[in-house]
Every structure is written in C-alpha cells, then in structure tokens.
Motif scaffolding. Structure first.
Motif, PDB file in Angstrom:
ATOM      1  N   ASP A   1       0.827  -1.211   0.000  1.00 48.90           N
ATOM      2  CA  ASP A   1       0.000   0.000   0.000  1.00 48.90           C
ATOM      3  C   ASP A   1       0.861   1.260   0.000  1.00 48.90           C
ATOM      4  O   ASP A   1       0.586   2.217  -0.721  1.00 48.90           O
ATOM      5  CB  ASP A   1      -0.938   0.006   1.209  1.00 48.90           C
ATOM      6  CG  ASP A   1      -1.991  -1.099   1.132  1.00 48.90           C
ATOM      7  OD1 ASP A   1      -2.175  -1.681   0.045  1.00 48.90           O
ATOM      8  OD2 ASP A   1      -2.616  -1.386   2.173  1.00 48.90           O
ATOM      9  N   LYS A   2       1.911   1.256   0.803  1.00 47.79           N
ATOM     10  CA  LYS A   2       2.799   2.416   0.862  1.00 47.79           C
ATOM     11  C   LYS A   2       3.534   2.603  -0.458  1.00 47.79           C
ATOM     12  O   LYS A   2       3.730   3.723  -0.904  1.00 47.79           O
ATOM     13  CB  LYS A   2       3.794   2.282   2.012  1.00 47.79           C
ATOM     14  CG  LYS A   2       3.173   2.540   3.366  1.00 47.79           C
ATOM     15  CD  LYS A   2       4.239   2.735   4.414  1.00 47.79           C
ATOM     16  CE  LYS A   2       3.649   3.286   5.678  1.00 47.79           C
ATOM     17  NZ  LYS A   2       3.218   4.662   5.570  1.00 47.79           N
ATOM     18  N   THR A   3       3.920   1.511  -1.085  1.00 49.86           N
ATOM     19  CA  THR A   3       4.615   1.597  -2.365  1.00 49.86           C
ATOM     20  C   THR A   3       3.729   2.234  -3.423  1.00 49.86           C
ATOM     21  O   THR A   3       4.178   3.092  -4.185  1.00 49.86           O
ATOM     22  CB  THR A   3       5.067   0.196  -2.826  1.00 49.86           C
ATOM     23  OG1 THR A   3       5.929  -0.351  -1.836  1.00 49.86           O
ATOM     24  CG2 THR A   3       5.808   0.259  -4.140  1.00 49.86           C
ATOM     25  N   VAL A   4       2.461   1.835  -3.456  1.00 52.53           N
ATOM     26  CA  VAL A   4       1.523   2.418  -4.419  1.00 52.53           C
ATOM     27  C   VAL A   4       1.386   3.920  -4.173  1.00 52.53           C
ATOM     28  O   VAL A   4       1.420   4.727  -5.110  1.00 52.53           O
ATOM     29  CB  VAL A   4       0.151   1.710  -4.340  1.00 52.53           C
ATOM     30  CG1 VAL A   4      -0.909   2.453  -5.138  1.00 52.53           C
ATOM     31  CG2 VAL A   4       0.280   0.272  -4.831  1.00 52.53           C
ATOM     32  N   ALA A   5       1.260   4.313  -2.903  1.00 53.60           N
ATOM     33  CA  ALA A   5       1.135   5.733  -2.571  1.00 53.60           C
ATOM     34  C   ALA A   5       2.401   6.506  -2.936  1.00 53.60           C
ATOM     35  O   ALA A   5       2.333   7.618  -3.464  1.00 53.60           O
ATOM     36  CB  ALA A   5       0.827   5.894  -1.082  1.00 53.60           C
ATOM     37  N   VAL A   6       3.553   5.914  -2.671  1.00 50.04           N
ATOM     38  CA  VAL A   6       4.826   6.566  -2.977  1.00 50.04           C
ATOM     39  C   VAL A   6       4.983   6.734  -4.485  1.00 50.04           C
ATOM     40  O   VAL A   6       5.452   7.775  -4.963  1.00 50.04           O
ATOM     41  CB  VAL A   6       6.006   5.767  -2.376  1.00 50.04           C
ATOM     42  CG1 VAL A   6       7.330   6.201  -2.960  1.00 50.04           C
ATOM     43  CG2 VAL A   6       6.030   5.941  -0.859  1.00 50.04           C
ATOM     44  N   GLN A   7       4.564   5.751  -5.248  1.00 49.94           N
ATOM     45  CA  GLN A   7       4.650   5.869  -6.701  1.00 49.94           C
ATOM     46  C   GLN A   7       3.844   7.062  -7.197  1.00 49.94           C
ATOM     47  O   GLN A   7       4.295   7.801  -8.079  1.00 49.94           O
ATOM     48  CB  GLN A   7       4.136   4.587  -7.367  1.00 49.94           C
ATOM     49  CG  GLN A   7       5.092   3.430  -7.261  1.00 49.94           C
ATOM     50  CD  GLN A   7       4.494   2.138  -7.794  1.00 49.94           C
ATOM     51  OE1 GLN A   7       3.291   1.997  -7.926  1.00 49.94           O
ATOM     52  NE2 GLN A   7       5.360   1.179  -8.065  1.00 49.94           N
ATOM     53  N   GLU A   8       2.678   7.255  -6.637  1.00 46.36           N
ATOM     54  CA  GLU A   8       1.864   8.404  -7.041  1.00 46.36           C
ATOM     55  C   GLU A   8       2.544   9.713  -6.650  1.00 46.36           C
ATOM     56  O   GLU A   8       2.541  10.671  -7.420  1.00 46.36           O
ATOM     57  CB  GLU A   8       0.464   8.310  -6.406  1.00 46.36           C
ATOM     58  CG  GLU A   8      -0.468   9.409  -6.851  1.00 46.36           C
ATOM     59  CD  GLU A   8      -0.637   9.507  -8.369  1.00 46.36           C
ATOM     60  OE1 GLU A   8      -0.740  10.645  -8.876  1.00 46.36           O
ATOM     61  OE2 GLU A   8      -0.661   8.463  -9.053  1.00 46.36           O
ATOM     62  N   ASP A   9       3.140   9.756  -5.465  1.00 43.39           N
ATOM     63  CA  ASP A   9       3.870  10.961  -5.037  1.00 43.39           C
ATOM     64  C   ASP A   9       5.026  11.262  -5.987  1.00 43.39           C
ATOM     65  O   ASP A   9       5.276  12.423  -6.331  1.00 43.39           O
ATOM     66  CB  ASP A   9       4.411  10.792  -3.611  1.00 43.39           C
ATOM     67  CG  ASP A   9       3.313  10.792  -2.556  1.00 43.39           C
ATOM     68  OD1 ASP A   9       2.176  11.197  -2.877  1.00 43.39           O
ATOM     69  OD2 ASP A   9       3.604  10.379  -1.413  1.00 43.39           O
ATOM     70  N   VAL A  10       5.727  10.223  -6.398  1.00 44.70           N
ATOM     71  CA  VAL A  10       6.861  10.412  -7.310  1.00 44.70           C
ATOM     72  C   VAL A  10       6.375  10.924  -8.665  1.00 44.70           C
ATOM     73  O   VAL A  10       6.974  11.830  -9.254  1.00 44.70           O
ATOM     74  CB  VAL A  10       7.680   9.110  -7.467  1.00 44.70           C
ATOM     75  CG1 VAL A  10       8.679   9.217  -8.606  1.00 44.70           C
ATOM     76  CG2 VAL A  10       8.398   8.783  -6.171  1.00 44.70           C
ATOM     77  N   ARG A  11       5.283  10.363  -9.150  1.00 47.78           N
ATOM     78  CA  ARG A  11       4.727  10.839 -10.431  1.00 47.78           C
ATOM     79  C   ARG A  11       4.342  12.320 -10.348  1.00 47.78           C
ATOM     80  O   ARG A  11       4.600  13.089 -11.274  1.00 47.78           O
ATOM     81  CB  ARG A  11       3.514   9.997 -10.827  1.00 47.78           C
ATOM     82  CG  ARG A  11       3.867   8.642 -11.343  1.00 47.78           C
ATOM     83  CD  ARG A  11       2.646   7.897 -11.878  1.00 47.78           C
ATOM     84  NE  ARG A  11       2.974   6.506 -12.074  1.00 47.78           N
ATOM     85  CZ  ARG A  11       2.578   5.512 -11.281  1.00 47.78           C
ATOM     86  NH1 ARG A  11       1.810   5.754 -10.244  1.00 47.78           N
ATOM     87  NH2 ARG A  11       2.939   4.274 -11.542  1.00 47.78           N
TER      88      ARG A  11
ATOM     89  N   GLU B   1       9.160   7.477   3.289  1.00 52.97           N
ATOM     90  CA  GLU B   1       8.175   6.412   3.079  1.00 52.97           C
ATOM     91  C   GLU B   1       8.852   5.130   2.598  1.00 52.97           C
ATOM     92  O   GLU B   1       8.485   4.037   3.028  1.00 52.97           O
ATOM     93  CB  GLU B   1       7.109   6.851   2.070  1.00 52.97           C
ATOM     94  CG  GLU B   1       6.155   7.894   2.606  1.00 52.97           C
ATOM     95  CD  GLU B   1       5.290   7.378   3.740  1.00 52.97           C
ATOM     96  OE1 GLU B   1       4.820   6.223   3.681  1.00 52.97           O
ATOM     97  OE2 GLU B   1       5.084   8.130   4.704  1.00 52.97           O
ATOM     98  N   LEU B   2       9.835   5.261   1.730  1.00 59.68           N
ATOM     99  CA  LEU B   2      10.542   4.076   1.249  1.00 59.68           C
ATOM    100  C   LEU B   2      11.341   3.412   2.367  1.00 59.68           C
ATOM    101  O   LEU B   2      11.492   2.186   2.382  1.00 59.68           O
ATOM    102  CB  LEU B   2      11.445   4.433   0.067  1.00 59.68           C
ATOM    103  CG  LEU B   2      10.690   4.733  -1.229  1.00 59.68           C
ATOM    104  CD1 LEU B   2      11.664   5.200  -2.301  1.00 59.68           C
ATOM    105  CD2 LEU B   2       9.895   3.540  -1.716  1.00 59.68           C
ATOM    106  N   GLU B   3      11.823   4.200   3.310  1.00 60.00           N
ATOM    107  CA  GLU B   3      12.495   3.619   4.474  1.00 60.00           C
ATOM    108  C   GLU B   3      11.506   2.789   5.289  1.00 60.00           C
ATOM    109  O   GLU B   3      11.832   1.697   5.762  1.00 60.00           O
ATOM    110  CB  GLU B   3      13.118   4.716   5.336  1.00 60.00           C
ATOM    111  CG  GLU B   3      14.341   5.362   4.717  1.00 60.00           C
ATOM    112  CD  GLU B   3      14.840   6.582   5.487  1.00 60.00           C
ATOM    113  OE1 GLU B   3      14.202   6.987   6.484  1.00 60.00           O
ATOM    114  OE2 GLU B   3      15.877   7.135   5.084  1.00 60.00           O
ATOM    115  N   VAL B   4      10.281   3.290   5.438  1.00 52.31           N
ATOM    116  CA  VAL B   4       9.247   2.544   6.150  1.00 52.31           C
ATOM    117  C   VAL B   4       8.926   1.252   5.410  1.00 52.31           C
ATOM    118  O   VAL B   4       8.815   0.182   6.017  1.00 52.31           O
ATOM    119  CB  VAL B   4       7.964   3.404   6.330  1.00 52.31           C
ATOM    120  CG1 VAL B   4       6.810   2.578   6.866  1.00 52.31           C
ATOM    121  CG2 VAL B   4       8.233   4.595   7.239  1.00 52.31           C
TER     122      VAL B   4
END
Length: 124
Positions: free
Chosen positions: A15-25, A72-75
C-alpha cells in the motif's frame, strides 16, 4: 496445505509503495513544469521575476515531496524486512516441529523402537 496469505507488513508495504509511486509521479510532473518555466528564461523569452520565483517555489515543493518519498521508502524497507524475519521464523518453526508432527523425527523413532523392544520382551 493452507493457502498462503500475505502478512500484514507485506500488505502495508504494498500500500505504501503504491502511494509513494503516485507521489513520485506528481513530483516528476511538478519538476517538469518548473523546468519549462526556467527553460523559457534561457531561450530569451521575457521572463518576469514572479515566474522565476514561482518556479523556484515549485522546485522547493518537489524537493520536499521527494524527501517525504525517501522517508516512506524507508518505512517500506522496514516493513519488508519485518516480513522476511517473520517468514524465516515460521520456516524455522516448521523445521523444528516437522518431526513431532509427522512421526519422522529422531525422538519418535527412538520411542517407537523402545516400545517395540518392550513388546518383544513381554512376548517371550
């Protein structure tokens, strides 16, 4: 055999990875917009102080977003490590308990042989 269900840390990491991907985009799009404004200054277009200031502010916001992404990626990394550790513990428990559950462990073989020997001595 029980179906394998993802552990909670793995689900959270996903779930965090999906959210982080959107933040990066979003950060990528913001950075692109800011770079276009700054590129116009190089081409020789009439650039206002306000447009450069807006581009700088946007770049600072992107920098902040990217710092959040790193956290977030550290988490996510920690959650995945926890899941790996839990999986290793379960595998170790399975190895430890295998002989006891299946009757194929050394203790159960010795017990069986002892019982067999006692029965033979009683039959005589």
């Amino acid at each position: 055999m029980m179906p394998i269900r993802p552990s909670k840390p793995v689900t959270l990491a996903h779930d965090k990875t999906v959210a982080v991907q959107e933040d990066v985009r979003q950060a990528q799009a913001d950075l692109h917009d800011a770079n276009e404004v700054l590129a116009d200054t190089v081409v020789g277009a009439i650039v206002t102080k306000e447009s450069v200031k807006a581009a700088l502010v946007q770049n600072l916001q992107v920098e902040g977003q990217l710092q959040d992404v790193v956290k977030e990626l550290e988490v996510v990394t920690d959650l995945l490590k926890k899941a790996e550790d839990e999986k290793a513990e379960r595998a170790q428990e399975d190895v430890t308990m295998a002989g006891r559950r299946s009757g194929e462990g050394v203790d159960s073989v010795i017990e069986h042989m002892s019982a067999s020997a006692r029965r033979k001595s009683l039959d005589r």
